[in-house]
Design an enzyme around this catalytic site. Structure first.
Site, PDB file in Angstrom:
ATOM      1  N   THR B 199      34.156  12.930  59.173  1.00  0.00           N
ATOM      2  CA  THR B 199      34.270  13.033  57.725  1.00  0.00           C
ATOM      3  C   THR B 199      35.046  11.875  57.147  1.00  0.00           C
ATOM      4  O   THR B 199      36.109  11.527  57.623  1.00  0.00           O
ATOM      5  CB  THR B 199      35.000  14.314  57.347  1.00  0.00           C
ATOM      6  OG1 THR B 199      34.986  14.404  55.934  1.00  0.00           O
ATOM      7  CG2 THR B 199      36.425  14.320  57.826  1.00  0.00           C
ATOM      8  N   ASN B 404      36.820  17.289  39.962  1.00  0.00           N
ATOM      9  CA  ASN B 404      35.533  16.596  40.006  1.00  0.00           C
ATOM     10  C   ASN B 404      34.811  16.473  38.682  1.00  0.00           C
ATOM     11  O   ASN B 404      33.883  15.676  38.558  1.00  0.00           O
ATOM     12  CB  ASN B 404      34.638  17.272  41.038  1.00  0.00           C
ATOM     13  CG  ASN B 404      35.113  16.971  42.429  1.00  0.00           C
ATOM     14  OD1 ASN B 404      35.185  15.815  42.800  1.00  0.00           O
ATOM     15  ND2 ASN B 404      35.510  17.997  43.160  1.00  0.00           N
TER      16      ASN B 404
END
Lengths: 409, 409
Positions: B199, B404
């Protein structure tokens, strides 16, 4: 259930005037299955000679009513048919007890309306995994029968709501051979929406005469570009059901070549599908993802769904941020064929990216202004082939968290 | 970037004491690539004789640095190696200009450290699709070289952060043939996390002597049960990179049969992977999804990922609601084999469902109390075969939306 205090900003101005579909009658009632102070059961009765087609969730953990419907669809009969629906409890993952509930309800409806039990279809929507108080549905069947009425469809749309903030209806009329054919439908659904077929619950009725196999093949085909192309949160319900009934009362005979009828049915299905997205939990924007130039239609669909389901794309839309980098990311992760350097992206008519980079003419202020709109189009061209797809989704907002972090309390 | 004002509640109490890995030196600096007032570039130098292995995102829209690393991994050389990383700009989807930036940076590092350019690996993390000011990285290389130090790894962990709320480090020591082998690593990442491999950015170093092909095969294999088993939001970055460097300074020779070394490397990889989830954007709970009894390991992984990525499951966890119906839903939609009636579900040690329904002994108050914990285990047994998988995820909260919906502003 979390309190839904306001109607979705994307809701249509009003519930449409749905025409009477000759041969179908509706009734709704407050049976107290789970909710208090509102209707929660609807009954539709279709006259003798009607045909019924349906498509259902592909979930491996399908609810008992879905499994029951699937076993009955396609078994012909001239006796007429009935659809019984309750909200508040989905009767899903309720083991052998769930099967008993379906038998009890459909059996009682069959007795009440003098129908064979295989012509009684049922749906349940609401909480998963709690035993259903089916005796409360059975107890109101006589009252429902007495209340059956040709113009009860709007009330039926309200009785099947759960977290929906507005009832969903759509209708159209088509002229065929000098006669008028009517199609009217209702739907419910706003969360757990990424149908592998029709979303949540959809019931559509027409007075056209359509042989069952023709109706089934039309519905299955049209489903692929309507209900299968919407997503609110990528989650697929255990209970998704779309039933379409054709009474034949208009006297117009439909074959698989009846383009006009097919177009009319497609309009109603697409309108209802988009209304479900408009009522997406917490939604403030309706977004069309249009993909062209993919290696195949299947690839285009995969890219479109990857964009439509990306939490990062959906939160960027909520923030009115023309963050096309996240669209690139979603294309990249989809698993379908893509070439960074042949990819083009538009927000509305604004070209934002081409040749593997930001477009030379791109104006971020212009794109940011576009993102303030309530209905948006994101268009991606892969530059690889002729595959296309269109998918509809909504943004991911605090409202979604509010509703779902508190659903059962 | 949205302001992150507080450290994740799931963060470890403190950054661990990482041992010096003989043969590796680190330096960090504030180059102002995008951020002001913090370090944003780190350089690692590996002594001659070191080997380097790596795994990378499988995204079809991989960033320029990832493509460059992939072309270099496996090309041997005794000259040593370097890793140069910047935060603030991911240099992804930046067309031909992005390739130039990678060439400029890696070329300059090669000149500065007298290395062949194919031994210089680079990563970039941050905004997608904006031209990278690579000259700002090149300008600080001499200073970085002067600052190289054996104990600079903790500062390096800070320099590569973007939306991370804490730096991530992990280390272990293993005794092999009476000698001590050390492994130490750092990672960054908190959003756009569903690695199709490692990741975001992870760098691990060891003083073991590991031939490159052995190191590569160990890293690739261990990646499948560590970084490939975490998900924050189902979104896969264009830049995911895991590099492992082995200096050989301990004098301990590793083969593919060195179980002790493999176990140590696995511990460090899993610890760093879980720290990434602990820093998941908006996360308040760390959740292990354990699936057993699936038809195959691949099926088990698919079920586990479907549960771990379900927005409805993740919001229920945020709301501390033992909503096992949503777990049933996620199993049903995964596409992997499932049978409703052989499925069992546990929250921690509490059995909630079996035989297609709620467990007779299930106590909802007990389950609700369990859900208040900060670290949760959801265990699903399919009752079909011997397939197993474990996946780690976090809850979906308002914090994720805050971060976000406002990333670039």
């Amino acid at each position: 259930m979390a309190k839904i205090t306001s109607v979705s900003p994307l809701a249509p101005a009003s519930f449409p005037d749905l025409p009477v579909i000759e041969g179908v009658r509706f009734a709704s009632i407050a049976a107290g299955v789970r909710y208090q102070g509102r209707t929660d059961v609807m009954l539709a009765h279709l006259a003798p000679g009607s045909t019924v087609a349906g498509v259902f969730t592909r979930s491996a953990t399908r609810s008992a009513p879905v499994l029951d419907c699937q076993s009955k669809i396609g078994r012909d009969g001239d006796e007429g048919a009935a659809i019984i629906v309750n909200s508040g409890n989905s009767n899903a993952f309720t083991g052998a007890r769930g099967v008993e509930s379906v038998r009890a309800v459909t059996g009682a409806v069959a007795d009440t309306l003098a129908l064979p039990v295989h012509r009684v279809f049922s749906s349940s929507t609401g909480v998963i995994g709690e035993p259903m108080k089916h005796e409360r549905v059975v107890a109101v069947l006589d009252d429902l029968k007495s209340a059956l009425s040709a113009d009860g469809i709007a009330d039926a749309a309200r009785a099947i709501m759960t977290t929906d903030t507005f009832p969903k209806g759509s209708a159209t009329e088509i002229e065929i051979d000098g006669k008028t054919v009517r199609i009217a439908g209702i739907a419910k659904g706003s969360g757990m929406i990424e149908p592998d077929m029709g979303t949540m619950l959809v019931y559509i009725f027409t007075d056209a005469a359509v042989p069952q196999p023709v109706l089934q093949s039309l519905v299955s085909a049209l489903n692929r570009t309507t209900f299968n192309c919407i997503t609110v949160d990528s989650d697929t319900s255990t209970s998704d059901t779309l039933l379409v009934g054709a009474t034949g009362a208009s006297g117009v005979q439909i074959t698989e070549h009846s383009i006009g009828f097919m177009e009319g049915l497609r309009r109603v299905m697409l309108d209802l599908a988009q209304q479900v997205v408009r009522d997406g939990e917490g939604a403030t924007k309706l977004v069309e993802i249009s993909v062209t130039g993919a290696a195949s239609d299947a690839d285009a669909h995969r890219h479109a769904k990857s964009i439509a389901n990306s939490p990062l794309v959906k939160t960027a839309i909520a923030g009115e941020d023309p963050n096309w980098g996240r669209v690139v990311m979603a294309v990249g992760k989809s698993g379908a064929r893509a070439d960074r350097d042949t990819l083009s992206i538009w927000f509305g008519d604004i070209k934002v990216a081409e040749n593997g980079w930001v477009s030379p003419a791109y104006d971020e202020d212009l794109a940011a202004a576009y993102m303030k709109g309530q209905e948006l189009i994101i268009h991606v061209d892969l530059g690889l082939g002729g595959g296309t797809a269109r998918v509809w989704t909504c943004d991911l907002t605090h409202g979604y968290i509010d509703i779902n972090a508190d659903y059962r309390s």
